[in-house]
Design a protein around this motif. Structure first.
Motif, PDB file in Angstrom:
ATOM      1  N   GLY A 139      -3.507  -9.745 -13.342  1.00 20.57           N
ATOM      2  CA  GLY A 139      -2.088  -9.608 -13.030  1.00 20.57           C
ATOM      3  C   GLY A 139      -1.410  -8.354 -13.530  1.00 20.57           C
ATOM      4  N   LEU A 140      -2.146  -7.284 -13.681  1.00 18.83           N
ATOM      5  CA  LEU A 140      -1.554  -6.009 -14.119  1.00 18.83           C
ATOM      6  C   LEU A 140      -1.158  -5.179 -12.895  1.00 18.83           C
ATOM      7  CD1 LEU A 140      -3.935  -5.140 -17.086  1.00 18.83           C
ATOM      8  CD2 LEU A 140      -1.551  -5.848 -17.228  1.00 18.83           C
ATOM      9  N   THR A 141      -0.082  -5.600 -12.231  1.00 17.47           N
ATOM     10  CA  THR A 141       0.305  -4.952 -10.978  1.00 17.47           C
ATOM     11  C   THR A 141       0.733  -3.501 -11.186  1.00 17.47           C
ATOM     12  OG1 THR A 141       2.525  -5.892 -11.189  1.00 17.47           O
ATOM     13  CG2 THR A 141       0.953  -7.112  -9.858  1.00 17.47           C
ATOM     14  N   TYR A 142       1.414  -3.206 -12.293  1.00 15.02           N
ATOM     15  CA  TYR A 142       1.825  -1.815 -12.523  1.00 15.02           C
ATOM     16  C   TYR A 142       0.601  -0.928 -12.754  1.00 15.02           C
ATOM     17  CZ  TYR A 142       1.099  -2.750 -17.471  1.00 15.02           C
ATOM     18  OH  TYR A 142       0.543  -3.085 -18.678  1.00 15.02           O
ATOM     19  N   ALA A 143      -0.439  -1.467 -13.405  1.00 15.61           N
ATOM     20  CA  ALA A 143      -1.666  -0.699 -13.604  1.00 15.61           C
ATOM     21  C   ALA A 143      -2.391  -0.500 -12.279  1.00 15.61           C
ATOM     22  CB  ALA A 143      -2.574  -1.407 -14.614  1.00 15.61           C
ATOM     23  N   ARG A 144      -2.325  -1.509 -11.435  1.00 19.65           N
ATOM     24  CA  ARG A 144      -2.921  -1.407 -10.081  1.00 19.65           C
ATOM     25  C   ARG A 144      -2.249  -0.274  -9.311  1.00 19.65           C
ATOM     26  NH1 ARG A 144      -4.795  -1.333  -5.498  1.00 19.65           N
ATOM     27  NH2 ARG A 144      -5.847  -3.029  -4.459  1.00 19.65           N
ATOM     28  N   ARG A 145      -0.925  -0.168  -9.436  1.00 22.35           N
ATOM     29  CA  ARG A 145      -0.193   0.932  -8.776  1.00 22.35           C
ATOM     30  C   ARG A 145      -0.592   2.283  -9.368  1.00 22.35           C
ATOM     31  NH1 ARG A 145       4.050  -2.867  -8.957  1.00 22.35           N
ATOM     32  NH2 ARG A 145       4.914  -1.894 -10.822  1.00 22.35           N
ATOM     33  N   ALA A 146      -0.818   2.326 -10.680  1.00 25.20           N
ATOM     34  CA  ALA A 146      -1.239   3.574 -11.322  1.00 25.20           C
ATOM     35  C   ALA A 146      -2.595   4.028 -10.787  1.00 25.20           C
ATOM     36  CB  ALA A 146      -1.293   3.401 -12.840  1.00 25.20           C
ATOM     37  N   VAL A 147      -3.487   3.076 -10.552  1.00 30.44           N
ATOM     38  CA  VAL A 147      -4.797   3.402  -9.978  1.00 30.44           C
ATOM     39  C   VAL A 147      -4.627   3.984  -8.582  1.00 30.44           C
ATOM     40  CG1 VAL A 147      -6.969   2.434  -9.105  1.00 30.44           C
ATOM     41  CG2 VAL A 147      -6.123   1.767 -11.357  1.00 30.44           C
ATOM     42  N   ALA A 148      -3.770   3.355  -7.781  1.00 28.91           N
ATOM     43  CA  ALA A 148      -3.543   3.837  -6.415  1.00 28.91           C
ATOM     44  C   ALA A 148      -2.946   5.250  -6.437  1.00 28.91           C
ATOM     45  CB  ALA A 148      -2.624   2.876  -5.671  1.00 28.91           C
ATOM     46  N   GLU A 149      -2.016   5.498  -7.344  1.00 30.30           N
ATOM     47  CA  GLU A 149      -1.422   6.837  -7.452  1.00 30.30           C
ATOM     48  C   GLU A 149      -2.463   7.868  -7.866  1.00 30.30           C
ATOM     49  OE1 GLU A 149       1.980   6.813 -10.051  1.00 30.30           O
ATOM     50  OE2 GLU A 149       2.902   5.165  -8.933  1.00 30.30           O
ATOM     51  N   PHE A 150      -3.286   7.503  -8.837  1.00 30.49           N
ATOM     52  CA  PHE A 150      -4.311   8.451  -9.291  1.00 30.49           C
ATOM     53  C   PHE A 150      -5.322   8.718  -8.193  1.00 30.49           C
ATOM     54  CE2 PHE A 150      -8.162   9.769 -11.556  1.00 30.49           C
ATOM     55  CZ  PHE A 150      -7.645  10.887 -12.190  1.00 30.49           C
ATOM     56  N   ARG A 151      -5.699   7.673  -7.489  1.00 33.10           N
ATOM     57  CA  ARG A 151      -6.630   7.845  -6.373  1.00 33.10           C
ATOM     58  C   ARG A 151      -6.009   8.790  -5.335  1.00 33.10           C
ATOM     59  NH1 ARG A 151     -10.876   4.500  -5.008  1.00 33.10           N
ATOM     60  NH2 ARG A 151     -10.016   2.751  -6.163  1.00 33.10           N
ATOM     61  N   GLY A 152      -4.717   8.667  -5.094  1.00 38.15           N
ATOM     62  CA  GLY A 152      -4.019   9.552  -4.164  1.00 38.15           C
ATOM     63  C   GLY A 152      -4.042  11.005  -4.606  1.00 38.15           C
ATOM     64  N   GLU A 153      -3.979  11.225  -5.927  1.00 36.82           N
ATOM     65  CA  GLU A 153      -4.077  12.590  -6.458  1.00 36.82           C
ATOM     66  C   GLU A 153      -5.508  13.108  -6.376  1.00 36.82           C
ATOM     67  OE1 GLU A 153      -2.757  12.698 -10.503  1.00 36.82           O
ATOM     68  OE2 GLU A 153      -0.974  11.526 -10.052  1.00 36.82           O
ATOM     69  N   LEU A 154      -6.440  12.228  -6.638  1.00 30.84           N
ATOM     70  CA  LEU A 154      -7.844  12.599  -6.744  1.00 30.84           C
ATOM     71  C   LEU A 154      -8.462  12.958  -5.396  1.00 30.84           C
ATOM     72  CD1 LEU A 154     -10.344  12.672  -8.670  1.00 30.84           C
ATOM     73  CD2 LEU A 154     -10.694  10.272  -8.065  1.00 30.84           C
ATOM     74  N   LEU A 155      -8.185  12.167  -4.383  1.00 27.92           N
ATOM     75  CA  LEU A 155      -8.854  12.361  -3.098  1.00 27.92           C
ATOM     76  C   LEU A 155      -8.504  13.682  -2.423  1.00 27.92           C
ATOM     77  CD1 LEU A 155      -8.878   8.724  -1.706  1.00 27.92           C
ATOM     78  CD2 LEU A 155     -10.755  10.022  -2.727  1.00 27.92           C
ATOM     79  N   PRO A 156      -7.240  14.082  -2.347  1.00 23.03           N
ATOM     80  CA  PRO A 156      -6.978  15.399  -1.743  1.00 23.03           C
ATOM     81  C   PRO A 156      -7.659  16.543  -2.486  1.00 23.03           C
ATOM     82  CG  PRO A 156      -4.944  14.132  -1.903  1.00 23.03           C
ATOM     83  CD  PRO A 156      -6.001  13.377  -2.651  1.00 23.03           C
ATOM     84  N   ALA A 157      -7.728  16.427  -3.813  1.00 18.42           N
ATOM     85  CA  ALA A 157      -8.387  17.472  -4.604  1.00 18.42           C
ATOM     86  C   ALA A 157      -9.890  17.504  -4.328  1.00 18.42           C
ATOM     87  CB  ALA A 157      -8.134  17.248  -6.099  1.00 18.42           C
ATOM     88  N   ALA A 158     -10.477  16.327  -4.113  1.00 17.37           N
ATOM     89  CA  ALA A 158     -11.918  16.246  -3.851  1.00 17.37           C
ATOM     90  C   ALA A 158     -12.263  16.797  -2.468  1.00 17.37           C
ATOM     91  CB  ALA A 158     -12.395  14.799  -3.967  1.00 17.37           C
ATOM     92  N   LEU A 159     -11.334  16.658  -1.521  1.00 12.17           N
ATOM     93  CA  LEU A 159     -11.580  17.129  -0.160  1.00 12.17           C
ATOM     94  C   LEU A 159     -11.323  18.627  -0.017  1.00 12.17           C
ATOM     95  CD1 LEU A 159      -9.957  14.178   1.804  1.00 12.17           C
ATOM     96  CD2 LEU A 159     -12.397  14.594   1.415  1.00 12.17           C
ATOM     97  N   ALA A 160     -10.604  19.204  -0.970  1.00  9.91           N
ATOM     98  CA  ALA A 160     -10.246  20.631  -0.884  1.00  9.91           C
ATOM     99  C   ALA A 160     -11.436  21.530  -1.105  1.00  9.91           C
ATOM    100  CB  ALA A 160      -9.167  20.956  -1.902  1.00  9.91           C
TER     101      ALA A 160
END
Length: 164
Positions: free
Chosen positions: A143-164
Protein backbone atom coordinates in the motif's frame (compact mmCIF):
# COMPACT_ATOMS: atom_id res chain seq x y z
CA UNK A 1 1.86 17.19 42.54
CA UNK A 2 1.71 15.89 38.94
CA UNK A 3 -0.85 13.23 38.15
CA UNK A 4 0.43 9.69 37.43
CA UNK A 5 1.43 9.31 33.79
CA UNK A 6 1.70 13.08 33.20
CA UNK A 7 4.43 13.88 30.68
CA UNK A 8 4.43 10.36 29.29
CA UNK A 9 3.45 8.75 26.03
CA UNK A 10 2.61 5.06 26.45
CA UNK A 11 4.58 5.12 29.69
CA UNK A 12 7.69 6.67 28.15
CA UNK A 13 8.60 10.17 29.19
CA UNK A 14 8.55 12.56 26.27
CA UNK A 15 11.36 14.51 27.88
CA UNK A 16 13.71 11.52 28.11
CA UNK A 17 13.21 11.43 31.87
CA UNK A 18 14.92 14.78 32.43
CA UNK A 19 11.80 16.57 33.66
CA UNK A 20 12.01 19.58 31.33
CA UNK A 21 8.92 18.82 29.27
CA UNK A 22 10.90 18.62 26.04
CA UNK A 23 9.72 16.49 23.13
CA UNK A 24 13.04 15.22 21.79
CA UNK A 25 11.46 12.82 19.33
CA UNK A 26 9.37 15.62 17.84
CA UNK A 27 12.41 17.87 17.66
CA UNK A 28 14.41 15.19 15.84
CA UNK A 29 11.57 14.58 13.35
CA UNK A 30 11.26 18.33 12.79
CA UNK A 31 14.98 18.64 12.10
CA UNK A 32 14.75 15.75 9.62
CA UNK A 33 11.84 17.45 7.89
CA UNK A 34 13.73 20.73 7.63
CA UNK A 35 16.76 18.86 6.29
CA UNK A 36 14.53 17.24 3.67
CA UNK A 37 13.24 20.65 2.57
CA UNK A 38 16.73 22.14 2.47
CA UNK A 39 18.00 19.29 0.33
CA UNK A 40 15.10 19.80 -2.07
CA UNK A 41 16.26 23.41 -2.39
CA UNK A 42 19.80 22.23 -3.12
CA UNK A 43 21.23 23.17 0.29
CA UNK A 44 22.93 19.83 0.94
CA UNK A 45 25.51 20.94 3.52
CA UNK A 46 22.94 22.76 5.68
CA UNK A 47 20.69 19.69 5.47
CA UNK A 48 23.53 17.42 6.64
CA UNK A 49 24.20 19.71 9.63
CA UNK A 50 20.55 19.46 10.68
CA UNK A 51 20.60 15.68 10.24
CA UNK A 52 23.66 15.46 12.49
CA UNK A 53 21.78 17.41 15.18
CA UNK A 54 18.76 15.13 14.80
CA UNK A 55 20.96 12.04 15.07
CA UNK A 56 22.54 13.31 18.31
CA UNK A 57 19.09 13.91 19.75
CA UNK A 58 17.92 10.44 18.77
CA UNK A 59 21.00 8.73 20.16
CA UNK A 60 20.06 10.19 23.54
CA UNK A 61 16.60 8.61 23.19
CA UNK A 62 17.98 5.28 21.89
CA UNK A 63 15.10 4.03 19.69
CA UNK A 64 16.25 1.03 17.63
CA UNK A 65 15.07 2.19 14.19
CA UNK A 66 16.60 5.67 14.32
CA UNK A 67 19.95 4.87 12.65
CA UNK A 68 18.24 3.20 9.70
CA UNK A 69 15.95 6.14 9.02
CA UNK A 70 18.79 8.63 9.41
CA UNK A 71 20.85 6.67 6.88
CA UNK A 72 17.86 6.78 4.52
CA UNK A 73 17.48 10.54 4.96
CA UNK A 74 21.20 11.14 4.42
CA UNK A 75 20.94 8.99 1.31
CA UNK A 76 18.11 11.21 0.07
CA UNK A 77 20.15 14.36 0.71
CA UNK A 78 23.20 12.95 -1.08
CA UNK A 79 21.02 11.75 -3.99
CA UNK A 80 19.46 15.19 -4.46
CA UNK A 81 22.94 16.72 -4.39
CA UNK A 82 24.05 14.39 -7.19
CA UNK A 83 26.39 12.52 -4.82
CA UNK A 84 25.12 9.11 -5.95
CA UNK A 85 27.91 6.92 -4.59
CA UNK A 86 27.49 8.40 -1.11
CA UNK A 87 23.73 8.00 -1.45
CA UNK A 88 24.08 4.37 -2.48
CA UNK A 89 26.29 3.69 0.52
CA UNK A 90 23.80 5.28 2.96
CA UNK A 91 20.87 3.43 1.42
CA UNK A 92 22.77 0.15 1.76
CA UNK A 93 23.40 0.84 5.45
CA UNK A 94 19.73 1.65 5.99
CA UNK A 95 18.61 -1.46 4.17
CA UNK A 96 20.85 -3.76 6.22
CA UNK A 97 19.54 -2.22 9.46
CA UNK A 98 15.90 -2.40 8.33
CA UNK A 99 16.32 -6.05 7.34
CA UNK A 100 17.39 -6.77 10.92
CA UNK A 101 14.10 -5.29 12.17
CA UNK A 102 10.50 -6.04 11.31
CA UNK A 103 10.11 -2.92 9.14
CA UNK A 104 8.63 -4.07 5.80
CA UNK A 105 7.61 -0.57 4.67
CA UNK A 106 10.95 0.98 5.56
CA UNK A 107 12.77 -1.96 3.97
CA UNK A 108 10.78 -1.61 0.74
CA UNK A 109 11.37 2.14 0.58
CA UNK A 110 15.08 1.70 1.32
CA UNK A 111 15.39 -0.58 -1.72
CA UNK A 112 14.34 2.21 -4.10
CA UNK A 113 17.26 4.53 -3.28
CA UNK A 114 20.03 2.13 -4.33
CA UNK A 115 18.21 1.33 -7.58
CA UNK A 116 17.95 5.02 -8.47
CA UNK A 117 21.54 5.72 -7.37
CA UNK A 118 22.97 2.88 -9.43
CA UNK A 119 21.00 4.09 -12.46
CA UNK A 120 22.52 7.56 -12.05
CA UNK A 121 25.95 5.96 -11.77
CA UNK A 122 25.51 4.40 -15.21
CA UNK A 123 23.86 1.03 -14.59
CA UNK A 124 22.12 -0.42 -17.65
CA UNK A 125 18.50 0.66 -18.00
CA UNK A 126 17.24 -2.91 -18.46
CA UNK A 127 18.59 -4.03 -15.07
CA UNK A 128 17.21 -0.91 -13.41
CA UNK A 129 13.79 -1.43 -14.98
CA UNK A 130 13.74 -5.05 -13.77
CA UNK A 131 14.41 -3.85 -10.21
CA UNK A 132 11.73 -1.16 -10.57
CA UNK A 133 9.23 -3.82 -11.70
CA UNK A 134 9.87 -5.80 -8.50
CA UNK A 135 9.57 -2.69 -6.36
CA UNK A 136 6.29 -1.66 -8.00
CA UNK A 137 4.76 -5.03 -7.10
CA UNK A 138 6.05 -4.73 -3.52
CA UNK A 139 4.81 -1.14 -3.13
CA UNK A 140 1.37 -2.15 -4.43
CA UNK A 141 1.27 -5.15 -2.08
CA UNK A 142 1.94 -3.10 1.06
CA UNK A 143 0.00 0.00 0.00
CA UNK A 144 2.81 2.48 -0.62
CA UNK A 145 1.00 4.39 -3.37
CA UNK A 146 3.24 7.47 -3.16
CA UNK A 147 6.31 5.24 -3.56
CA UNK A 148 4.62 3.56 -6.53
CA UNK A 149 4.22 7.02 -8.10
CA UNK A 150 7.90 7.76 -7.40
CA UNK A 151 8.85 4.60 -9.30
CA UNK A 152 6.69 5.64 -12.25
CA UNK A 153 8.27 9.11 -12.27
CA UNK A 154 11.78 7.70 -12.12
CA UNK A 155 11.00 5.23 -14.87
CA UNK A 156 9.76 8.19 -16.95
CA UNK A 157 13.09 9.95 -16.42
CA UNK A 158 15.11 6.83 -17.05
CA UNK A 159 13.57 5.60 -20.29
CA UNK A 160 14.06 8.73 -22.43
CA UNK A 161 17.68 8.87 -21.28
CA UNK A 162 18.19 5.20 -22.17
CA UNK A 163 16.73 5.71 -25.65
CA UNK A 164 18.89 8.78 -26.36
Amino acid sequence: MPRPGAGTVRGVRRDGGRGRGEDHGGRAWSLRGLADLLSLRGECERALVLLARAERTCREMRPASVPAYHHTMRGNVFFRAGRYEEARHRYALALSELRAMDEPRGRALARLGPVESLARLGRQAGATCADLDVLEVEFDRIGLTYARRAVAEFRGELLPAALA
